[in-house]
Scaffold this motif. Structure first.
Motif, PDB file in Angstrom:
ATOM      1  N   ARG A 239       0.854  -1.201   0.000  1.00 44.17           N
ATOM      2  CA  ARG A 239       0.000   0.000   0.000  1.00 44.17           C
ATOM      3  C   ARG A 239       0.890   1.251   0.000  1.00 44.17           C
ATOM      4  O   ARG A 239       1.906   1.281   0.696  1.00 44.17           O
ATOM      5  N   THR A 240       0.518   2.206  -0.804  1.00 52.90           N
ATOM      6  CA  THR A 240       1.225   3.492  -0.831  1.00 52.90           C
ATOM      7  C   THR A 240       0.434   4.506  -0.019  1.00 52.90           C
ATOM      8  O   THR A 240      -0.804   4.544  -0.088  1.00 52.90           O
ATOM      9  N   LYS A 241       1.153   5.269   0.783  1.00 56.24           N
ATOM     10  CA  LYS A 241       0.475   6.313   1.574  1.00 56.24           C
ATOM     11  C   LYS A 241       1.471   7.417   1.907  1.00 56.24           C
ATOM     12  O   LYS A 241       2.683   7.185   1.952  1.00 56.24           O
ATOM     13  N   THR A 242       0.918   8.569   2.147  1.00 55.63           N
ATOM     14  CA  THR A 242       1.745   9.721   2.557  1.00 55.63           C
ATOM     15  C   THR A 242       1.907   9.696   4.055  1.00 55.63           C
ATOM     16  O   THR A 242       1.076   9.116   4.768  1.00 55.63           O
ATOM     17  N   PRO A 243       2.992  10.244   4.573  1.00 51.64           N
ATOM     18  CA  PRO A 243       3.141  10.298   6.031  1.00 51.64           C
ATOM     19  C   PRO A 243       1.966  11.028   6.662  1.00 51.64           C
ATOM     20  O   PRO A 243       1.453  12.019   6.135  1.00 51.64           O
ATOM     21  N   SER A 244       1.538  10.471   7.805  1.00 51.86           N
ATOM     22  CA  SER A 244       0.331  11.025   8.440  1.00 51.86           C
ATOM     23  C   SER A 244       0.571  12.401   9.056  1.00 51.86           C
ATOM     24  O   SER A 244      -0.343  13.224   9.116  1.00 51.86           O
ATOM     25  N   ALA A 245       1.763  12.684   9.527  1.00 51.98           N
ATOM     26  CA  ALA A 245       2.034  13.975  10.187  1.00 51.98           C
ATOM     27  C   ALA A 245       2.877  14.857   9.259  1.00 51.98           C
ATOM     28  O   ALA A 245       3.088  14.532   8.083  1.00 51.98           O
ATOM     29  N   GLU A 246       3.332  15.941   9.831  1.00 56.79           N
ATOM     30  CA  GLU A 246       4.170  16.871   9.097  1.00 56.79           C
ATOM     31  C   GLU A 246       5.632  16.520   9.342  1.00 56.79           C
ATOM     32  O   GLU A 246       5.970  15.822  10.306  1.00 56.79           O
ATOM     33  N   PRO A 247       6.518  16.992   8.496  1.00 56.90           N
ATOM     34  CA  PRO A 247       7.940  16.762   8.745  1.00 56.90           C
ATOM     35  C   PRO A 247       8.354  17.362  10.082  1.00 56.90           C
ATOM     36  O   PRO A 247       7.814  18.386  10.535  1.00 56.90           O
ATOM     37  N   VAL A 248       9.275  16.694  10.761  1.00 55.79           N
ATOM     38  CA  VAL A 248       9.757  17.113  12.074  1.00 55.79           C
ATOM     39  C   VAL A 248      11.252  17.405  11.947  1.00 55.79           C
ATOM     40  O   VAL A 248      12.008  16.570  11.444  1.00 55.79           O
ATOM     41  N   CYS A 249      11.625  18.571  12.422  1.00 57.53           N
ATOM     42  CA  CYS A 249      13.025  18.972  12.393  1.00 57.53           C
ATOM     43  C   CYS A 249      13.558  19.022  13.812  1.00 57.53           C
ATOM     44  O   CYS A 249      12.865  19.516  14.715  1.00 57.53           O
ATOM     45  N   PHE A 250      14.733  18.537  14.026  1.00 61.24           N
ATOM     46  CA  PHE A 250      15.382  18.586  15.338  1.00 61.24           C
ATOM     47  C   PHE A 250      16.882  18.554  15.099  1.00 61.24           C
ATOM     48  O   PHE A 250      17.346  18.261  13.990  1.00 61.24           O
ATOM     49  N   SER A 251      17.567  18.856  16.141  1.00 59.83           N
ATOM     50  CA  SER A 251      19.023  18.997  16.019  1.00 59.83           C
ATOM     51  C   SER A 251      19.706  18.250  17.148  1.00 59.83           C
ATOM     52  O   SER A 251      19.090  17.914  18.159  1.00 59.83           O
ATOM     53  N   ASN A 252      20.998  18.033  16.990  1.00 59.21           N
ATOM     54  CA  ASN A 252      21.815  17.343  17.977  1.00 59.21           C
ATOM     55  C   ASN A 252      23.243  17.779  17.776  1.00 59.21           C
ATOM     56  O   ASN A 252      23.622  18.287  16.712  1.00 59.21           O
ATOM     57  N   VAL A 253      24.049  17.603  18.775  1.00 65.43           N
ATOM     58  CA  VAL A 253      25.452  17.997  18.750  1.00 65.43           C
ATOM     59  C   VAL A 253      26.287  16.760  18.978  1.00 65.43           C
ATOM     60  O   VAL A 253      25.938  15.906  19.799  1.00 65.43           O
ATOM     61  N   THR A 254      27.372  16.648  18.263  1.00 66.74           N
ATOM     62  CA  THR A 254      28.256  15.501  18.451  1.00 66.74           C
ATOM     63  C   THR A 254      28.873  15.552  19.824  1.00 66.74           C
ATOM     64  O   THR A 254      28.877  16.593  20.499  1.00 66.74           O
TER      65      THR A 254
END
Length: 1118
Positions: free
Chosen positions: A338-353
């Motif tokens: 089955r093909t479907k679009t993601p249910s939510a919106e894109p999520v952006c987050f960050s991290n530091v090495t």
């Protein structure tokens, strides 16, 4: 013919067959076959010029029965045979008719004519059949005996039939694991012998090759070779067998983006199997996309790929199904995606090495199929524009531009537009997750708190759960609240949890905290392997391994206890019965316990053990209705459930099974069947009882056959050990069932028509001599009873000789035998001359049978064995005995022997030569040997070589001793040499002639004389003169010594020795010479006593000084 006028002719035959005195009657017309054989037919001719009529006659002979002969009764197809119809006699002309009778038809004429020979050329197989010839003349016609013509041919090219039949381009095809039968048929006479080859390797002999479970390894060429062993010919045919087997599992479906995430590509693969499976896609938009099918080349025959239209034309949540079919599968197999679009919106987050050198910007848009394409754009060209797997942007911490937005773009094939999320980053500190109750009970409420000490708001919280290792899901996000409440938690909430705090600068995750939901146990689920369900529960076959698995979801894990009929038998989730038996039938309960919650649950199943009856069905038959009918008995006791039994057989009428049992298969442990009355069942009929049981894979059967005993009834008689009763026994063995037998005798001595009455018991001595006793035997297959008869008589004994005479020392045989075979038989007993019952000893030997007994008396003696011997026997009717007189005679007395010479052969006196003669009898007549006897008479004292012999032993030999004997078994010997004698002893010798055991009179004893010599008188004279010459000085010396012995004692001692010493005498004669260490005995002379006389060989004899052996007879060994 001739003459004028013409003479008239008239014929006269037997009876009315004549035309007498009529004009033109020279022809007599008879109906064909009506002429009389062997009777004369006379033709009379009368002319006016002749006074008497002239005649001629003919006698017709009927044809004899013809004999049909063939040049070859088993010709090969295509050859020529010659038939001869041989008629020994018959009046010509003879007409021959040749007839042929094919299978199950009537005789058809295939040739006729006047010749007794016919050639059949190019014979074919349909000319096989019976042939005869018919020979006929005017008198009669006769047919020969039928003669079988067997045309041999073949084998033809074989025909191979395959079942189940599935024809493919290369031959035949079969599905894996099914049963395939290959039948080969080649026309041939005699019938063909078939041999099967698989890829040129012989695998089977016979017309039908069955592969019970065909596998892919069975694919290949199968060749059937038909052989005619009579003609030594063969033919063959080869087919190719292909085995179809399906791919493993099911097709695998997937979807992936194409054309830079503007289109979709559907992927379907199903590797393996032969031939390759057929795959096709179904879905709403597939027809529109199939126009581009040719643009997508197929990578393998077992895959199917389809390119769908560009982005925006395919609806969200579209379902596509790939269908796979294969000839080895009855149903299609499919997979879906089955093909479907993601249910939510894109999520952006960050991290530091960890080293704080780089800042990692991450973007996620989870949940879509296929996954979306993500990429970053930042200020100053910091970004990855439209590249695959660009959801992470790594920026060196020193070059990061705070306060400026970093945007993440997300592209999905189902959407035309691109979605975005942005970050203006201010670092946040690492959050900590707190759970009020980390081990709550299922159904309670759980509160979680995510504490972030530092960070620029707004702070975004994301709640993550890891149910399985590596499977992390977000169950809550986007909330600005650091507290989340989970109500009515269930077991699916168990797992590791963490919270993620993020802002526009960075993202920090808390450590994982484990949430352990306490629940259960649920109602257990019991599974039984192997799985077989019945109305009452589960079933298992006896002796197989049974695994009972119990599973009750619980946290902490359940503890399991198994109960069998309320008795605890095992602790653990899986209870294995390695070898289940019928005693294991019953209720099995699984009890699950949660020790932390102190809760429990249970479930009970019933297990029934199916076990077959032991062995095979037992078949038997018994008579019924007074031995006029048969009852078939079939039993197969034991087993659960009861087996199904039914009877089959040619003599069982259709529907008779149903009449007896009420159904085709009778579910019972026995199946009786009553067959029709006597005389209606053929002999040697076979009946089979077929048994079926669910615990057996194959049917079980037993057979019984009814047949008449092959021989006639047999009657015999015997007596009990104590001779109180006479037993008349009748047997008619070999039939099935056993026949009914009974006795009928004179005077009411009978047992008529009773069961087990084959023995008639009569008191001993009560049987009637000469009267018949008849035994009747009745069998259900016969209409009439059979019988045998016994007529009892008293025994009569016979012997070859009433008086038997033998010489003493011989073995003699006394014979005794019955005149006939009397019933009942009894042992024959011998009694010796003392009236004692003879047993097998060293004296007597018995050889006996039921009809005779021979007694052998060994080594007969006159006084012990002479007398009257008695042979006795008896039976239930009477007794008899016969006397035999044994006379044992002595052998005649032998002639007397005279010892004519006994002389020493040397001066040593240790060997004596003996010579004797037999008086007044021809040579070698009346005697069988001789006894040579010797004895010691006397011995001169102090003449032995040893002075140590005791005086007592010397005194014992003072008088004559007993005679010692040596046996000479050669009657021709007349001389002998005795060796090893004691020189100082005096012996006597004598000879006795013997005839077997009769000993004659001894000869006069003689003492051996000395050896004679010519110089002996001169020696004696010289000795006497010398003695007289020496006597004078000796006398003078003695007188001197006597007078002066007191004054010269040394001189006296030297001449006369010391006091008490023994003086030694001079040896003046040969008999005084002592020989030390010599032993007495008898030996043969060194030279032959007479020409042609053989030297005897004797055994070792006792010496003359050994009185312990005196009087013993020592045999001569030749």
């Amino acid at each position: 013919m001739g003459g004028y006028p013409k003479p008239w002719c008239g014929g006269k035959g037997r009876r009315t067959k004549a035309r007498g005195g009529q004009e033109n009657s020279n022809t007599l017309v008879l109906r064909y076959g009506a002429a009389l054989s062997g009777k004369p037919y006379t033709c009379y001719a009368k002319h006016p010029l002749l006074a008497a009529a002239k005649t001629c006659r003919i006698t017709l002979v009927s044809v004899s029965k013809p004999n049909l002969l063939m040049s070859d009764a088993s010709p090969k197809e295509g050859s020529t045979i010659r038939m001869h119809c041989n008629v020994e006699k018959g009046t010509e002309p003879i007409h021959y008719v040749w007839q042929h009778q094919p299978h199950n038809g009537s005789f058809v004429t295939f040739g006729e004519g006047s010749s007794g020979f016919i050639n059949v050329t190019n014979v074919v197989r349909n000319q096989t059949g019976w042939y005869r010839c018919v020979a006929g003349n005017a008198v009669n016609s006769e047919s020969s005996e039928q003669l079988w013509l067997n045309v041999t041919f073949g084998p033809d090219a074989p025909r191979i039939d395959v079942a189940p039949s599935s024809v493919v381009q290369r031959g035949y095809a079969a599905l894996e694991n099914e049963t395939v039968s290959l039948m080969c048929l080649a026309q041939s006479n005699p019938a063909s012998q078939y041999v099967w080859f698989h890829n040129d390797s012989e695998v089977y002999t016979g017309p039908q090759l069955t592969i019970t479970k065909i596998l892919r390894a069975h694919a290949g060429d199968y060749t059937c070779v038909g052989q005619n062993s009579y003609l030594n010919t063969r033919s063959r045919k080869t087919i190719t067998m292909t085995v179809h087997y399906p791919p493993d599992g099911s097709p695998v479906c997937s979807v992936e983006p194409a054309l830079n995430h503007t289109s979709l590509r559907l992927l379907c693969s199903w590797p393996g199997g032969f031939p390759s499976p057929s795959l096709h896609w179904t879905g709403d938009l597939i027809p529109a996309g199939q126009q581009q099918l040719n643009k997508e080349p197929q990578t393998s025959p077992s895959s199917s790929n389809i390119l769908l239209p560009s982005g925006g034309l395919t609806p969200n949540s579209s379902l596509f199904t790939c269908h796979g079919s294969h000839p080895a599968l009855k149903q299609q197999t499919e997979c879906s995606t089955r093909t479907k679009t993601p249910s939510a919106e894109p999520v952006c987050f960050s991290n530091v090495t960890n080293d704080k050198q780089f800042l990692i910007l991450s973007c996620s848009w989870e949940g879509g199929v296929p996954k979306a394409l993500l990429w970053w754009k930042g200020p100053g060209g910091q970004g990855k524009d439209g590249e695959e797997s660009a959801n992470v942007l790594i920026v060196r911490h020193s070059t990061f531009q705070y306060g400026k937005p970093y945007m993440c773009y997300a592209k999905h094939p189902l959407l035309v537009q691109t979605k975005t999320c942005g970050l203006t980053l201010v670092p946040v500190s690492k959050p900590s997750l707190l759970i009020r109750d980390p081990s709550p009970v299922e159904g309670s409420t759980v509160e979680m708190r995510c504490n972030v000490e530092n960070g620029t708001g707004p702070i975004r919280y994301v709640w993550q759960q890891e149910i399985q290792r590596g499977n992390i899901t977000i169950f809550a996000q986007g909330s600005n609240s650091s507290i989340i409440t989970l109500t009515n938690v269930n077991r699916s909430y168990s797992g590791r949890y963490r919270c993620v705090g993020s802002n526009f600068i960075n993202t920090e995750s808390s450590d994982w905290v484990f949430l352990d939901i306490i629940f259960g146990p649920d109602v257990p689920e019991i599974d039984v392997t192997p799985h077989s369900i019945t109305d009452r529960g589960f079933s298992a076959l006896e002796t197989e391994s049974v695994l009972l698995s119990c599973q009750a979801p619980s946290n902490p894990a359940s503890q399991y206890i198994w109960y069998y009929n309320n008795s605890q038998v095992y602790t653990g989730p899986q209870y294995t019965i390695a070898k289940v038996f019928r005693a294991h039938t019953g209720d099995y309960t699984c009890l699950a316990q949660n020790t932390r919650l102190n809760t429990r649950s249970k479930k009970t199943v019933n297990l029934i053990v199916f076990y077959p009856p032991p062995g095979l069905p037992s078949c038997s038959l018994e008579p019924a209705q007074n031995h006029t009918s048969l009852r078939l008995l079939c039993s197969w006791s034991g087993g659960f459930p009861s087996p199904s039994l039914r009877w089959t057989g040619e003599a069982i009428k259709a529907g008779q099974e149903q009449e007896e049992t009420g159904q085709q298969w009778s579910v019972q442990s026995s199946a009786p069947l009553l067959l029709p009355s006597e005389g209606l069942i053929p002999n040697n009929s076979l009946f089979t009882c077929v048994g079926e049981h669910p615990a057996r894979k194959q049917l079980a059967e037993c057979s019984t056959r009814t047949y008449i005993p092959p021989a006639e009834p047999l009657c015999f008689a015997y007596v009990t050990n104590n001779q109180q009763y006479l037993m008349l026994s009748c047997s008619w063995d070999g039939g099935a069932p056993k026949a009914l037998v009974w006795w009928e005798g004179p005077g009411g001595q009978s047992k008529g028509g009773q069961e087990n009455s084959n023995i008639l018991v009569l008191r001993y001595g009560a049987a009637r001599s000469g009267k018949p006793y008849t035994c009747y035997a009745k069998h259900p297959l016969l209409m009439e009873a059979k019988s045998c008869t016994l007529t009892l008589e008293a025994p009569v004994l016979l012997t070859q000789r009433r008086v038997v005479s033998v010489y003493e020392g011989s073995d003699v045989q006394l014979t005794c035998n019955l005149r006939a075979n009397y019933l009942p038989a009894n042992d024959i007993t011998w009694f010796n001359n003392q009236g004692v019952d003879v047993r097998e000893t060293s004296k007597y030997m018995l050889l006996r049978t039921s009809a005779w007994a021979n007694l052998t008396v060994r080594d007969a003696e006159e006084t012990q064995d002479s007398g009257e011997y008695r042979c006795s026997t008896s039976n239930a009717v009477g007794g008899a005995e016969v006397n035999v007189t044994l006379v044992v005679k002595k052998h005649p007395a032998p002639p007397n022997a005279t010892l004519i010479r006994a002389m020493y052969n040397s001066r040593h006196r240790n060997e004596v030569e003996l010579e004797w003669q037999v008086e007044d009898v021809e040579e070698n007549g009346g005697w069988t040997g001789f006894h040579l006897e010797q004895r010691w008479v006397s011995e001169r004292p102090n003449r032995r070589g040893s002075s140590n012999e005791p005086q007592v032993q010397m005194e014992e030999r003072a008088g004559p001793q007993d005679w010692s004997r040596m046996v000479i078994q050669d009657p021709s010997i007349r001389s002998y040499t005795v060796r090893g004698l004691i020189p100082t002893a005096t012996y006597q010798f004598r000879v006795i002639s013997i005839n077997h055991r009769t000993i004659g009179h001894p000869s006069v004893a003689k003492t051996p004389v000395e050896l004679r010599d010519n110089v002996y008188p001169a020696v004696v004279g010289a000795a006497v003169g010398g003695m007289l010459f020496a006597a004078i000085p000796t006398v003078l010396l003695l007188v001197y010594i006597i007078r002066n012995h007191k004054s010269s004692p040394r001189l006296r001692a030297m001449l006369f020795g010391r006091q008490h010493s023994q003086s030694r005498e001079n040896i003046n004669f040969p008999e005084d010479e002592a020989v030390a260490g010599s032993d007495g005995g008898l030996q043969n002379t060194t030279g032959s006593p007479s020409p042609g006389m053989a030297e005897p060989k004797v055994s070792s004899l006792p010496t003359a000084s050994s009185p312990s052996h005196i009087g013993q007879d020592l045999p001569l060994q030749t």
